[in-house]
Write an enzyme that holds these catalytic residues in place. Structure first.
Site, PDB file in Angstrom:
ATOM      1  N   SER A 743      12.420 -11.626  -0.539  1.00 39.22           N
ATOM      2  CA  SER A 743      12.921 -10.769   0.536  1.00 39.22           C
ATOM      3  C   SER A 743      12.126  -9.488   0.721  1.00 39.22           C
ATOM      4  O   SER A 743      12.414  -8.724   1.647  1.00 39.22           O
ATOM      5  CB  SER A 743      14.391 -10.424   0.279  1.00 39.22           C
ATOM      6  OG  SER A 743      14.538  -9.710  -0.929  1.00 39.22           O
ATOM      7  N   LYS A 786      23.109  -5.804   0.631  1.00 41.29           N
ATOM      8  CA  LYS A 786      21.950  -4.977   0.992  1.00 41.29           C
ATOM      9  C   LYS A 786      22.300  -3.960   2.073  1.00 41.29           C
ATOM     10  O   LYS A 786      21.888  -2.796   2.006  1.00 41.29           O
ATOM     11  CB  LYS A 786      20.815  -5.889   1.468  1.00 41.29           C
ATOM     12  CG  LYS A 786      20.246  -6.784   0.380  1.00 41.29           C
ATOM     13  CD  LYS A 786      19.211  -7.740   0.931  1.00 41.29           C
ATOM     14  CE  LYS A 786      18.641  -8.633  -0.167  1.00 41.29           C
ATOM     15  NZ  LYS A 786      17.646  -9.600   0.348  1.00 41.29           N
TER      16      LYS A 786
END
Length: 851
Positions: A743, A786
């Site tokens: 990511s 996140k």
């Protein structure tokens, strides 16, 4: 019968010296042999003898045998009992010894000791007759009224017992069939008497004297039984049988055997255990096993090691809740209120519990679901499991699986092993006492594995709804139905859970809390709990929401609320010190007021008290209540802030970008820093990166090199070949923490684009996403964690892959309002959103480079 000659014992008898008990004619007793002379007697006379005469001994009571042959014989008791050795049992542990089972025949008197070594032998004179006494009227007349009185008391004693017991009925028949001359010795050995009293009966050679001495002992036993029955007359009918059994066993055991209260208790427990087995509601298979084991237990001596194992096994089988269950509370409205009061947020968990309640209303025999709460520490996974049990009205039991590396902890040990015990599942059912509790399998992701087996594999049967209705513990060795148990597992991550075990559980993600949720949790639950634990009241301390927000942002950085709870605890302790000091000083001031005079108490209270404060400048005024906790108080109590919002400062130069990472503790923001220098075109990566993250860095530099002309990116010498005579160093701070995953691809591209273009990345932008060589942005996981991390850090814009747009629905509405989301499908959109004014693309045809 009168022509039958009397039976005589040998004139010379070996003497067995004992100090343990008194053997009377007609009774039986066990005695231990471990001294030198007695050991020689057993080995030479009993073990080597082949005739019946060799088994006849002279038992001398109240005479200890010396420990060694060198010591002289002590004075011998004058009267002894000729005995027949029925059984000899030997052992060498802890030292050589024998146990004899002997039966008394008749009395004898020592005439002369013939020898002392290796064992004493004496010439004896027989005192009692051994022929069978005729039970005729003539004999009864000779005995007179004394024997009739004795017989009457003996019958009264026996009839006070429970005649339904076979042993008592047999004793009653013996009273009529045995000659009256033998009854005093036999009954004295049966009833509770001391060794001194038995010794007096032994010394009573005259039959008339023997009757006179035994009658008071019978009367005493009868009075004791009457008192016992009177004190226990209010017991239940089932217990009356147990009350009667105690004196029965004391009276009807092998004559002369010395049983103490502990053995009586053991016998009573076995009878109670057998009754419980008969009345229990266990399945037929388990009932057959228990009946078989209780039969073995009755035939087993208590000294055998297997006796305790079998008894423990039967007690466990009786205590298990085979068919005992609690009734579920199925009021959905009340359940919703209870869950909302116990926990703030956690909508997914509450929804799943309410769904289970709704289905239970429609279907009574619903199998218990297998749930797995996955989330970072401190978010309330364990406590919500306890609330689920409270909501359903079920018993709750927690099983900590962290560090368990033996499959026997789950399935139990086989009973062939020493120290065997059931597994934690069966033990938990025994503890809660019902077959439909809520079992919390805590930290299921931290199971170990060792030579003793894999506990995760043992859990497969427990957590499979198609198999756990027939769960077999190794210790029980019979099937137990676990289908009504509601299993809730907790884990911080699913990465370490075996796929087969993960497949059997319904995964429910428990994300970290937002700042707003933490504030609500703090003021609803944490602060009242800490005030109660520290003895404070809301009238003594006030913590406004602004202060709580400062603690959350400046002193803690976590997904859960454990650190926040500890901070509140520190604040309460500091306030408790102030409150205690204030009470002490107020007490001193009141004491000084009283000391000034007792004449005008009202005048003293109004005027003298201010004077006393001014007269004692060393005493400070007590703090005003309530004590308000503001930022300055926080700094005094908790110290300087541990975390600062330094995002804008960190992005004051090109080559820095903010990424978003997921950890088992929740989401975190991650800085990516890049620098370039003259060199040979090498790419250096630091920060404990995994292989996937290193590959993302190589992908990023390759894409930028292939699109350098499109975005007009050059190195220090102005060349479009970015690695020409240039080294690049990529660093991910927090170098002690291992990092991996795809990511960070878009963050690395943005960081390097900022480095080679010389432009600053926006300070309020964070991003996440996987990249490809074609410049596509692929979806990643952990979006909610996140985004919450970006919100906690004060960022305003978040760039996510377009295919992750569906994950935004899980984010609370207030967080979505505070953040601006950019969904990107390619790196062009990422770069345009990350830089102020977008990222300029050079559209001159000569400079375009195909991808």
């Amino acid at each position: 019968m009168s022509s039958v000659s009397p039976i005589q014992i040998p004139r010379r008898l070996p003497l067995l010296l004992t100090n343990e008990g008194v053997l009377l004619p007609g009774s039986t007793m066990r005695t231990s042999v471990d001294s030198a002379r007695n050991l020689q007697l057993v080995r030479s006379r009993l073990l080597k003898g082949t005739s019946l005469q060799s088994t006849i001994l002279g038992v001398i009571p109240n005479t200890p045998d010396p420990a060694s042959d060198a010591q002289a014989l002590p004075p011998l008791h004058r009267i002894g009992t000729a005995a027949l050795a029925v059984q000899v049992v030997g052992s060498n542990w802890p030292k050589p010894h024998y146990t004899l089972l002997i039966t008394g025949l008749c009395r004898f008197q020592i005439v002369q000791v013939l020898k002392e070594k290796p064992y004493p032998v004496a010439e004896v004179e027989q005192l009692d007759r051994l022929e069978e006494f005729p039970n005729t009227c003539k004999t009864r007349e000779e005995l007179g009224e004394l024997s009739e009185q004795f017989y009457k008391y003996a019958v009264q004693l026996v009839e006070m017992l429970d005649m339904s017991v076979p042993a008592v009925a047999k004793l009653r028949r013996l009273l009529d069939s045995l000659p009256r001359e033998a009854l005093p010795d036999i009954l004295t050995s049966i009833i509770r008497t001391s060794n001194k009293e038995k010794l007096q009966i032994l010394d009573a050679v005259s039959l008339e004297e023997r009757f006179k001495m035994t009658i008071p002992l019978l009367v005493r036993q009868i009075e004791g039984l009457k008192l016992l029955q009177k004190t226990r007359k209010h017991k239940q009918d089932d217990d009356k049988r147990v009350i009667a059994i105690r004196p029965i066993r004391r009276i009807t055991h092998i004559p002369g055997a010395l049983e103490d209260d502990d053995e009586d208790e053991d016998n009573d427990d076995i009878v109670m255990l057998e009754r419980k087995i008969r009345t229990s509601s266990m399945p037929e298979q388990a009932h057959k096993v228990c009946v078989k084991e209780i039969k073995r237990l009755k035939k087993m001596p208590q000294s055998m090691p297997e006796y305790a194992l079998t008894r423990n096994y039967l007690e466990l089988m009786v205590e298990l809740p085979w068919n005992k269950s609690t009734t579920d509370r199925l009021d959905i409205r009340a359940a919703r209120i209870l869950l909302d009061n116990d926990h703030y947020a956690m909508e997914k968990l509450k929804k799943r519990v309410l769904e289970y309640l709704a289905v239970r209303q429609l279907k009574n025999n619903l199998k218990g679901p297998i749930l797995c709460f996955v989330g970072p520490p401190g978010v309330g996974k364990t406590s919500v499991g306890r609330s689920v049990a409270k909501t359903l009205g079920r018993e709750f039991h927690r099983i900590a699986l962290g560090g368990v590396c033996d499959q026997s902890d789950i399935r139990g040990h086989r009973r062939t092993y020493v120290g065997s015990m059931p597994g934690r599942i069966i033990n938990g059912l025994k503890t809660v006492g019902v077959n439909n509790p809520v079992f919390l399998l805590d930290e299921v992701d931290k199971l170990g594995k060792s030579l003793q087996g894999d506990p995760a594999a043992a859990l497969l049967e427990v957590l499979d709804p198609e198999q756990n209705h027939n769960f077999t513990d190794h210790y029980l060795n019979v099937a137990f139905d676990l289908s009504q148990v509601l299993f809730i597992a907790t884990a911080n991550t699913t990465a370490t859970i075996p796929p087969a075990l993960l497949d059997r559980m319904e995964i429910i993600q428990v994300p970290g809390y937002t700042q707003e949720e933490k504030i609500e949790i703090a003021h609803r639950h944490l602060i009242p709990k800490q005030l109660e634990q520290h003895g404070l009241t809301p009238q003594q301390i006030q913590i406004p929401q602004v202060t709580t927000l400062d603690i959350i942002t400046r002193y803690t950085r976590e997904a859960g609320v454990r650190s926040l709870d500890r901070k509140f605890g520190a604040i309460c302790r500091a306030v408790a010190v102030k409150v205690a000091e204030g009470q002490h000083k107020e007490a001193k001031l009141d004491h000084s007021d009283v000391a000034e005079g007792e004449g005008c108490r009202e005048h003293i209270l109004e005027e003298a008290k201010p004077e006393s404060i001014s007269d004692t400048p060393d005493l400070a005024l007590p703090p005003e209540m309530p004590i308000l906790i503001d930022f300055h108080a926080l700094k005094d109590i908790l110290g300087p802030p541990m975390y600062e919002m330094e995002v804008s400062e960190r992005l004051s130069q090109p080559g820095v970008a903010i990424g978003l990472a997921w950890t088992p503790l929740g989401g975190e923001i991650m800085f990516v820093e890049a620098s370039r220098m003259d060199g040979e075109g090498q790419l250096t990566l630091t920060g404990q990166l995994g292989d996937v993250m290193k590959e993302s860095a190589h992908l990023a530099i390759s894409w930028l090199r292939s699109n350098a002309k499109k975005y007009h990116l050059t190195n220090a010498s102005g060349s479009f070949d970015l690695l020409d005579n240039t080294d690049i160093h990529l660093h991910f701070p927090a170098g002690a923490v291992t990092k991996d995953g795809p990511s960070a691809g878009v963050t690395i591209v943005t960081c390097l684009a900022s480095l080679f273009s010389g432009r600053l990345v926006r300070s309020d932008v964070a991003m996440t996403g996987e990249i490809t060589l074609r410049g596509l942005v692929l979806p990643v996981g952990g979006i909610k964690d996140k985004v919450l991390a970006a919100h906690r850090a004060g960022l305003k814009r978040v760039i996510i892959p377009q295919r992750n747009e569906k994950d935004l629905e899980e984010i609370p509405g207030n967080v979505r309002q505070d953040l601006s989301f950019v969904t990107a499908s390619c790196l062009d959109e990422v770069l345009n959103a990350a830089f102020d004014g977008g990222f300029t693309v050079n559209t001159r045809p000569g400079l375009l480079n195909s991808k």
